[in-house]
Design an enzyme around this catalytic site. Structure first.
Site, PDB file in Angstrom:
ATOM      1  N   ARG A  82     -40.276  15.422  22.175  1.00 53.94           N
ATOM      2  CA  ARG A  82     -39.807  16.546  21.294  1.00 53.94           C
ATOM      3  C   ARG A  82     -39.018  15.661  20.043  1.00 53.94           C
ATOM      4  O   ARG A  82     -39.158  16.188  19.033  1.00 53.94           O
ATOM      5  CB  ARG A  82     -38.762  17.277  22.062  1.00 53.94           C
ATOM      6  CG  ARG A  82     -39.447  18.088  22.869  1.00 53.94           C
ATOM      7  CD  ARG A  82     -38.376  19.104  23.721  1.00 53.94           C
ATOM      8  NE  ARG A  82     -37.848  20.166  22.949  1.00 53.94           N
ATOM      9  CZ  ARG A  82     -37.076  20.808  23.095  1.00 53.94           C
ATOM     10  NH1 ARG A  82     -36.293  20.680  24.257  1.00 53.94           N
ATOM     11  NH2 ARG A  82     -36.410  21.647  22.351  1.00 53.94           N
TER      12      ARG A  82
ATOM     13  N   CYS B   9     -28.980  18.366  20.842  1.00 52.62           N
ATOM     14  CA  CYS B   9     -30.025  18.267  21.567  1.00 52.62           C
ATOM     15  C   CYS B   9     -30.820  19.429  21.249  1.00 52.62           C
ATOM     16  O   CYS B   9     -30.858  20.013  20.033  1.00 52.62           O
ATOM     17  CB  CYS B   9     -29.732  18.530  23.156  1.00 52.62           C
ATOM     18  SG  CYS B   9     -28.615  20.138  23.620  1.00 52.62           S
TER      19      CYS B   9
END
Length: 283
Positions: free
Chosen positions: A175, A232
């Protein structure tokens, strides 16, 4: 009691009713953790839902898991039975990142007596410690808290961190590099951020790595001293980086960007980067 707690230490506190236990099992793409909780959980554990109890309403302006309003969060913790000096133990069934969200929120509100169960539900179960389907109904606690005991960043401040500090991205490497993006608007990462995935905090046995190993990990990323920010996908997993740095003995608490990449990527004015950053350390 701060940071991490072993299953043995936790069992001693739970056995005499000396701690509030919070079950926060949750998964990014489901299914919800409540069903697992209702099947079996640690004795006396109260279930808290990340989406509704530990975050405010999601929006493109604030992200998927924005910080909840302090008064509402205090009410959630009181309902769970937490008092002003109550030891709190949080656990999940993954890498400890969701439990770290509870740890961070309580610390943000000024509550010091909180720890994450090392190894989580899996370690407790593997040791054949007691589990129950019984749902507790604790008496309300008298917890009070004021936000501000842990540093936070907004998007502008996060953007400026790589210029004179280190910005850490706690998501999985695929990611971070932009190879996949299951939930957020655009793949990639905040320009200048370095990848420090939450999975890097754990050893092969599912427990947190020794402090010395984590200290080496953060030193390699240049995050042992100076200004450090963490983010995050939505501000949940990044809390584990804060915990890991404290466990590693790094004195200054890194600042959390609560909106994280979900807020950043939804704003078309913000650039995103893909691939590795210069000097990036492989996790």
């Amino acid at each position: 009691m701060r940071g991490l707690i072993s299953t043995t230490e936790a069992a001693e506190l739970i056995g005499v009713g000396a701690a509030v236990v919070l079950d926060v099992r949750w998964r990014l793409t489901g299914p919800p953790g409540r069903a697992d909780y209702e099947r079996a959980h640690l004795p006396g554990a109260v279930f808290l839902d990340v989406d509704t109890d530990l975050a405010g309403p999601p929006s493109t302006e604030r992200g998927r898991h924005p910080l909840p309003e302090p008064d509402r969060l205090v009410a959630v913790f009181r309902t769970a039975g937490i008092g002003g000096s109550t030891p709190v133990i949080a656990y999940d069934d993954a890498d400890g990142s969701v439990a770290a969200r509870v740890w961070w929120l309580l610390r943000w509100l000024g509550h010091e007596q909180v720890a994450v169960l090392d190894g989580g539900f899996a370690a407790w179960q593997a040791e054949e410690r007691p589990l129950t389907p019984d749902i507790p109904h604790p008496a309300a606690g008298d917890f009070t808290g004021e936000p501000g005991s842990m540093p936070v960043l907004d998007a502008d401040a996060a953007a400026g961190i790589p210029g004179d500090g280190v910005l850490l991205d706690a998501r999985a490497p695929v990611r971070y590099r932009g190879e996949t993006e299951p939930v957020d608007a655009r793949p990639g990462h905040i320009p200048g951020a370095r990848n420090s995935p939450a999975s890097a905090h754990l050893g092969p046995d599912g427990r947190w790595r020794p402090a010395s190993e984590l200290a080496e990990h953060f030193a390699a990323l240049g995050a042992s001293t100076g200004k450090v920010g963490v983010y995050c996908g939505s501000g949940v997993t990044a809390c584990s980086v804060v915990l890991a740095m404290e466990h590693a003995g790094i004195e200054a608490s890194p600042a959390l960007y609560p909106g994280s990449y979900s807020q950043w990527s939804a704003d078309e004015r913000r650039e995103v980067a893909q691939g590795h950053e210069a000097g990036e350390v492989a996790p």
